[in-house]
Design an enzyme around this catalytic site. Structure first.
Site, PDB file in Angstrom:
ATOM      1  N   GLU A  99     -10.207  20.103 -39.524  1.00 49.64           N
ATOM      2  CA  GLU A  99     -10.130  20.980 -40.070  1.00 49.64           C
ATOM      3  C   GLU A  99     -10.938  21.246 -41.239  1.00 49.64           C
ATOM      4  O   GLU A  99     -10.917  22.677 -41.558  1.00 49.64           O
ATOM      5  CB  GLU A  99      -9.282  22.385 -39.999  1.00 49.64           C
TER       6      GLU A  99
ATOM      7  N   GLU B 193      -4.494  20.114 -31.686  1.00 48.41           N
ATOM      8  CA  GLU B 193      -3.799  20.683 -32.148  1.00 48.41           C
ATOM      9  C   GLU B 193      -4.132  22.024 -30.444  1.00 48.41           C
ATOM     10  O   GLU B 193      -5.082  22.448 -30.569  1.00 48.41           O
ATOM     11  CB  GLU B 193      -3.795  21.450 -33.363  1.00 48.41           C
TER      12      GLU B 193
END
Length: 492
Positions: A337, A429
């Protein structure tokens, strides 16, 4: 890991209505995968639907900014419920490419999409002072009338229009299955080859955290194929404060069961931990909990900060070498991320993040001789991509609104483009698992999904019990008990 809340001008939390099966849509989708009966995309110009003609809720039509189409554009997205709904009449049905025409003069923003009242994922608007367009992925229209709704998420943007064009059938993927590390271990090569052979056929189930894996076994009666683990507590700045970890032992035991292991690393900053209420030392992977400057550290290889980066990478390499010694291949997903900026490794933009990735690759592969790793990059923006030479798989983490079990097709399509369709694409995720039936209908060929732990899997809202049961018993979702057969098929 779920990102920290964005700073909004007005705090708001958006919760979508629970997703339904959309039986009407799925009747359209009951066509062979990758062979849906659709018109060629160039058969007609995209159909444009002006936002100012839509049904407005909490927003207004304006016409002061130049460059819009039609008679105006829609602005005023500043409350959670603000939205515009556009009706698409008399559709023949089928997959369509959705484009949003927008302006975002106040920086990068995000909107939430709904198709016929159901969650359809998010779309990110890059900052722009002029009206521009962004692909929002595919939408599966039913025959007759459809509605597309744009709902405020991270607001203060303007919507000019949407356009729809029939999607072309997806061509065969061009993934080779050859690892970027020329000295990859036989086990790593075999795993990547198996994933490649499966790509576009099935999706592997995955779950973060061994406690959550056991919860699935106890409550669903099935075991995921992929277990997500974390190198977090091996970070030196945590170890020196007393943390210990058994995640390597968990990986060894999981491999003995025949499962696939993926590791991320919530890398506690090497130094500069603020350690005050709300910014405690154990939150040191967050940008706001450390003063460590990755750009400055990388700019001076002779500095103490650069040495600390190497110290930390070396510490984690030591743990991964334990797995290599046991012939355990690892889907390795560090610096995750990055483009969000909420983690320190992404806080100074794409340049330092890419440099740190390539430093880690070189240090682990060439210095430590780690060859059991399959390298999983975890940002979508092309500006952040470190290059094909050090990336095996491209991936994204997405947390759609509660009850949105859509295929996350917009993100999937961007990742396919990012890797030139030569890299596997994974959903590394997620909170709410995408509906396998919609994945097939949308041709969103995620290699695997990994549901985050805790409430995301256990609260009965993100993934209701009947939905979890259906996912884990879907014939296109691979579970642990099916891996031997899956591997045999991949080897053929």
């Amino acid at each position: 890991m779920p990102r920290p809340p964005r700073r909004r001008r007005r705090p708001a939390l958006l919760r979508a209505a629970p997703a339904a099966l959309l039986a009407g849509l799925l009747s359209v989708a009951a066509l062979p995968s990758h062979a849906a009966a659709q018109e060629p995309a160039d058969a007609a110009a995209p159909a444009v639907y002006e936002a100012e003609d839509g049904e407005l809720s909490g927003v207004v039509v304006e016409s002061t900014a130049p460059g819009y189409s039609g008679t105006g554009y829609v602005a005023g997205f500043d409350e959670a419920s603000d939205q515009v709904t556009l009706t698409v009449p008399d559709s023949p049905g089928g997959l369509h490419d959705l484009t949003v025409h927008y302006r975002a003069p106040y920086g990068q923003k995000t909107a939430t999409l709904r198709l016929n009242g159901e969650g359809a994922g998010d779309v990110t608007f890059a900052a722009t002072d002029t009206f521009s367009t962004v692909s929002a992925g595919r939408v599966l229209l039913r025959e007759g009338a459809n509605t597309v709704t744009i709902v405020n998420n991270w607001g203060w943007y303007e919507i000019d229009a949407i356009s729809l064009a029939p999607s072309e059938p997806r061509p065969p993927h061009q993934v080779s299955g050859v690892p970027v590390d020329p000295d990859a271990t036989p086990e790593a090569r075999e795993l990547l080859a198996d994933l490649t052979a499966n790509y576009g056929e099935n999706i592997l189930s995955g779950q973060q955290d061994m406690d959550s894996v056991r919860w699935l076994e106890d409550n669903v009666g099935k075991t995921p194929a992929v277990a997500g683990l974390d190198m977090m507590d091996y970070s030196p700045s945590r170890v020196e404060r007393g943390t210990t970890s058994t995640e390597v032992e968990n990986a060894l035991a999981w491999d003995e069961r025949g499962g696939i292991t993926t590791f991320t690393w919530h890398w506690n900053a090497p130094a500069g931990l603020i350690d005050e209420p709300g910014k405690e030392w154990w939150r040191g992977f967050y940008t706001d909990a450390t003063t460590f400057d990755v750009a400055a550290a990388l700019a001076d290889p002779q500095s103490a900060e650069y040495a600390l980066l190497l110290r930390d990478i070396d510490a984690i390499a030591g743990e991964l070498l334990r797995l290599q010694a046991a012939d355990v291949p690892v889907l390795w997903r560090p610096l995750h991320e990055a483009e969000g900026g909420w983690f320190w490794w992404g806080a100074h933009g794409p340049g330092p993040a890419k440099e740190l990735w390539n430093l880690m690759y070189d240090r682990m592969v060439n210095h430590h001789g780690l060859h059991n790793l399959i390298w999983v990059w975890n940002s979508v923006d092309p500006e952040w991509y470190p290059g094909d030479g050090t990336v095996d798989i491209v991936s994204a983490d997405t947390y759609p609104p509660v009850g949105d079990h859509g295929p996350v097709s917009g993100t999937y399509e961007k990742l396919v483009e990012l890797g030139g369709d030569r890299k596997l694409v994974a959903l590394t995720e997620t909170g709410s698992i995408p509906d396998p039936e919609l994945l097939r209908a949308y041709e969103a060929d995620w290699s695997w999904f990994t549901t985050w732990s805790g409430d995301f899997i256990q609260d009965g809202e993100h993934n209701p019990p009947d939905f979890l049961d259906r996912v884990y018993h879907d014939p296109g979702v691979i579970t642990l008990d099916e891996l031997p057969e899956w591997r045999s098929a991949g080897a053929c």
